[in-house]
Design a protein around this motif. Structure first.
Motif, mmCIF file in Angstrom:
data_model
loop_
_atom_site.group_PDB
_atom_site.id
_atom_site.type_symbol
_atom_site.label_atom_id
_atom_site.label_comp_id
_atom_site.label_asym_id
_atom_site.label_seq_id
_atom_site.Cartn_x
_atom_site.Cartn_y
_atom_site.Cartn_z
ATOM 1 N N SER A 1 4.656 -4.223 10.571
ATOM 2 C CA SER A 1 5.327 -3.038 11.078
ATOM 3 C C SER A 1 5.113 -1.841 10.148
ATOM 4 N N GLU A 2 5.340 -0.645 10.678
ATOM 5 C CA GLU A 2 5.298 0.563 9.857
ATOM 6 C C GLU A 2 6.657 0.845 9.223
ATOM 7 N N GLU A 3 7.693 0.101 9.638
ATOM 8 C CA GLU A 3 9.044 0.329 9.142
ATOM 9 C C GLU A 3 9.557 -0.910 8.414
ATOM 10 N N ASN A 4 10.620 -0.689 7.657
ATOM 11 C CA ASN A 4 11.220 -1.788 6.907
ATOM 12 C C ASN A 4 12.650 -1.390 6.561
ATOM 13 N N GLU A 5 13.463 -2.351 6.253
ATOM 14 C CA GLU A 5 14.765 -2.103 5.651
ATOM 15 C C GLU A 5 15.017 -3.225 4.649
ATOM 16 N N ALA A 6 15.800 -2.931 3.621
ATOM 17 C CA ALA A 6 15.950 -3.912 2.552
ATOM 18 C C ALA A 6 17.181 -3.595 1.722
ATOM 19 N N VAL A 7 17.524 -4.535 0.880
ATOM 20 C CA VAL A 7 18.506 -4.325 -0.177
ATOM 21 C C VAL A 7 17.793 -4.615 -1.484
ATOM 22 N N LEU B 1 11.177 3.255 1.722
ATOM 23 C CA LEU B 1 11.564 2.146 0.851
ATOM 24 C C LEU B 1 10.804 2.220 -0.466
ATOM 25 N N ALA B 2 9.520 2.560 -0.392
ATOM 26 C CA ALA B 2 8.722 2.688 -1.614
ATOM 27 C C ALA B 2 9.308 3.746 -2.542
ATOM 28 N N GLU B 3 9.700 4.897 -1.987
ATOM 29 C CA GLU B 3 10.297 5.955 -2.806
ATOM 30 C C GLU B 3 11.561 5.455 -3.499
ATOM 31 N N GLN B 4 12.390 4.710 -2.774
ATOM 32 C CA GLN B 4 13.631 4.214 -3.362
ATOM 33 C C GLN B 4 13.351 3.218 -4.485
ATOM 34 N N VAL B 5 12.370 2.354 -4.276
ATOM 35 C CA VAL B 5 12.011 1.401 -5.336
ATOM 36 C C VAL B 5 11.558 2.144 -6.590
ATOM 37 N N TRP B 6 10.707 3.164 -6.410
ATOM 38 C CA TRP B 6 10.231 3.898 -7.590
ATOM 39 C C TRP B 6 11.339 4.715 -8.237
ATOM 40 N N ASP B 7 12.311 5.205 -7.446
ATOM 41 C CA ASP B 7 13.468 5.880 -8.044
ATOM 42 C C ASP B 7 14.207 4.931 -8.993
ATOM 43 N N LEU B 8 14.423 3.710 -8.537
ATOM 44 C CA LEU B 8 15.131 2.728 -9.361
ATOM 45 C C LEU B 8 14.310 2.335 -10.588
ATOM 46 N N VAL B 9 13.003 2.217 -10.402
ATOM 47 C CA VAL B 9 12.123 1.886 -11.535
ATOM 48 C C VAL B 9 12.114 3.032 -12.549
ATOM 49 N N ALA B 10 11.957 4.266 -12.061
ATOM 50 C CA ALA B 10 11.884 5.418 -12.952
ATOM 51 C C ALA B 10 13.150 5.558 -13.788
ATOM 52 N N GLU C 1 23.332 -3.189 -6.359
ATOM 53 C CA GLU C 1 22.768 -3.446 -5.038
ATOM 54 C C GLU C 1 22.549 -2.105 -4.350
ATOM 55 N N THR C 2 21.307 -1.843 -3.943
ATOM 56 C CA THR C 2 20.972 -0.576 -3.292
ATOM 57 C C THR C 2 20.436 -0.879 -1.904
ATOM 58 N N ALA C 3 21.179 -0.470 -0.888
ATOM 59 C CA ALA C 3 20.748 -0.696 0.490
ATOM 60 C C ALA C 3 19.811 0.427 0.923
ATOM 61 N N VAL C 4 18.682 0.066 1.518
ATOM 62 C CA VAL C 4 17.722 1.040 2.044
ATOM 63 C C VAL C 4 17.691 0.852 3.554
ATOM 64 N N PRO C 5 18.158 1.854 4.326
ATOM 65 C CA PRO C 5 18.252 1.692 5.781
ATOM 66 C C PRO C 5 16.886 1.607 6.439
ATOM 67 N N TYR C 6 16.889 1.177 7.682
ATOM 68 C CA TYR C 6 15.652 1.037 8.463
ATOM 69 C C TYR C 6 14.927 2.374 8.546
ATOM 70 N N GLY C 7 13.643 2.347 8.204
ATOM 71 C CA GLY C 7 12.855 3.570 8.225
ATOM 72 C C GLY C 7 11.439 3.286 7.770
ATOM 73 N N PRO C 8 10.630 4.332 7.579
ATOM 74 C CA PRO C 8 9.236 4.131 7.161
ATOM 75 C C PRO C 8 9.146 3.360 5.844
ATOM 76 N N LYS C 9 8.102 2.579 5.725
ATOM 77 C CA LYS C 9 7.917 1.813 4.497
ATOM 78 C C LYS C 9 7.744 2.717 3.278
ATOM 79 N N GLU C 10 7.268 3.945 3.511
ATOM 80 C CA GLU C 10 7.166 4.900 2.407
ATOM 81 C C GLU C 10 8.540 5.255 1.854
ATOM 82 N N TYR D 1 0.827 -1.202 0.000
ATOM 83 C CA TYR D 1 0.000 0.000 0.000
ATOM 84 C C TYR D 1 0.867 1.261 0.000
ATOM 85 N N ALA D 2 2.013 1.215 0.682
ATOM 86 C CA ALA D 2 2.944 2.347 0.631
ATOM 87 C C ALA D 2 3.468 2.537 -0.790
ATOM 88 N N LEU D 3 3.739 1.459 -1.478
ATOM 89 C CA LEU D 3 4.160 1.544 -2.881
ATOM 90 C C LEU D 3 3.065 2.160 -3.741
#
Length: 402
Positions: A364-370, A389-398, A378-387, A219-221
């Motif tokens: 949880s409201e938070e997530n971290e991922a690679v 992580l969503a922004e980082q995923v869309w940056d890579l997609v865009a 490989e793009t590391a996304v530090p622990y933080g709001p799921k939004e 849903y954040a995505l």
């Protein structure tokens, strides 16, 4: 730093009363809101109500307080303009640059993000003229949310209902949080399909095999993609979450149902993001009646069969070669090693790998991922709001879309 300046445009539709709740959410969260209704909007909610709720003067005409040049100043000073409800009439005027009242003048002078939230009868929304006007506004960088499906005026039901104010506020909050980047609607004109939640595989009428996915990351995505101008189809599996304003939501239960819905929606999609936790297995047999516990007897073993591998199928059978497929991998050990192996096996363009377990990711409201790329990145996304992580995923997609 002062309060964010929000202009709330209200046009003359029956859904105007819902804008009072949207206004309350803005003011209570620290925004300074100037309400600019059309003359017809005042037939539904009066000037005194808007003024009392916002704490600011209300006008519909360019001829009031002329020395302050309101038809220019209001739009110039705004951080966000949101029109909710946006009628077919206002959409048409905005698309053609007409300016016959304070709201339409404000739309012409605004240099900030503009969000339109349409509400009208289904026939009006589906009319070719309205659809062309919406396409024009989106092409120019405005965010036009899709209306919800539900009860309209009278006994009519269909697409055209104003989304719930809480979800409109969330969409606007996402736009404001993006700051100057909000003017870069890099997903405008793109259709993205997102799966979210967790599938449930029935064992009998009261039991199922499931997982702990809440759907919050999916849903954040969806909300983030909407804020970046995308048309979003959200395939939601057993989440219980409110529909994001502007998304077309398709509800499913099982992995087979999810596969059918995702493949159908993906036929014209630019991007497919498989954020749902899809069950790998399902019971081989479904008991028509509740399986009874028998004294002195152990339960019969539950035989499992494989579910379709939706991510691999999407990656292998894309309707066009430019379609981007993003997968998610929830791992409990050897996270990166298992993620790299899954990326090679599934054939997707990006794989979001995260560690799950007690108090990690699920619910949880938070997530971290690679985020692993098929190109070796490989793009590391530090622990933080799921939004985030969503922004980082869309940056890579865009970046890959461009």
């Amino acid at each position: 730093m002062g309060k964010p300046q929000v202009v709330l445009g209200v046009s003359g539709g029956i859904a105007a009363y819902k804008a009072c709740e949207l206004l309350r959410r803005f003011t209570e969260s620290g925004h300074d809101v100037r309400v600019v209704p059309t003359a017809s909007a005042l037939h539904f909610v009066g000037e005194a109500t808007w003024s009392a709720l916002s704490g600011n003067p209300v006008s519909t005409e360019v001829w009031e307080s002329v020395h302050e040049v309101p038809h220019v100043r209001i739009g110039q000073g705004a951080d966000l303009v949101v029109v909710a409800p946006a009628t077919a009439d206002v959409l048409a005027k905005a698309a053609h640059g007409l300016a016959d009242d304070l709201l339409t003048n404000t739309l012409l002078t605004a240099r900030c993000p503009v969000v339109f939230v349409p509400a009208m009868h289904t026939e009006m929304w589906e009319h070719a003229a309205t659809q062309e006007n919406v396409a024009t506004l989106r092409r120019r960088g405005a965010i036009v949310l899709e209306p919800a499906v539900g009860r309209l005026t009278g006994v009519d039901t269909g697409k055209g209902r104003l989304p719930e104010p809480a979800e409109i506020f969330e969409a606007c909050r996402r736009v404001l949080l993006r700051g100057p980047r909000a003017l870069e609607t890099d997903l405008a004109g793109r259709h993205v399909v997102i799966s979210a939640g967790g599938t449930r595989e029935p064992l009998d009428p009261v039991r199922y095999l499931g997982n702990r996915s809440s759907g919050k990351q999916g849903y954040a995505l969806a909300r983030t993609a909407l804020a970046r101008g995308a048309r979003v189809t959200l395939v939601s599996a057993n989440t219980g979450l409110a529909d994001p304003a502007g998304a077309d939501v398709v509800r499913v239960g099982t992995a087979v149902q999810l596969r059918e819905a995702v493949l159908k929606a993906a036929s014209d999609a630019d991007v497919v993001v498989m954020a749902a936790a899809v069950a790998d297995f399902r019971p081989a047999r479904y008991a028509e009646g509740k399986i009874k516990k028998k004294d002195g007897e152990e339960p019969a073993p539950v035989e499992l069969v494989r579910n379709p591998d939706v991510l691999a199928e999407l990656s292998a059978e894309r309707p066009h070669p430019a379609q981007i497929v993003v997968g998610f991998a929830a791992e409990t050990d050897d996270v990166l090693a298992n993620g790299r192996a899954k990326l090679a096996r599934k054939g997707c363009d990006l794989l979001v790998v995260n560690e799950v377990g007690d108090h990690k990711a699920f619910g949880s409201e938070e997530n971290e991922a690679v985020v692993l790329g098929a190109d070796g990145t490989e793009t590391a996304v530090p622990y933080g709001p799921k939004e985030a992580l969503a922004e980082q995923v869309w940056d890579l997609v865009a970046a890959r879309l461009s």
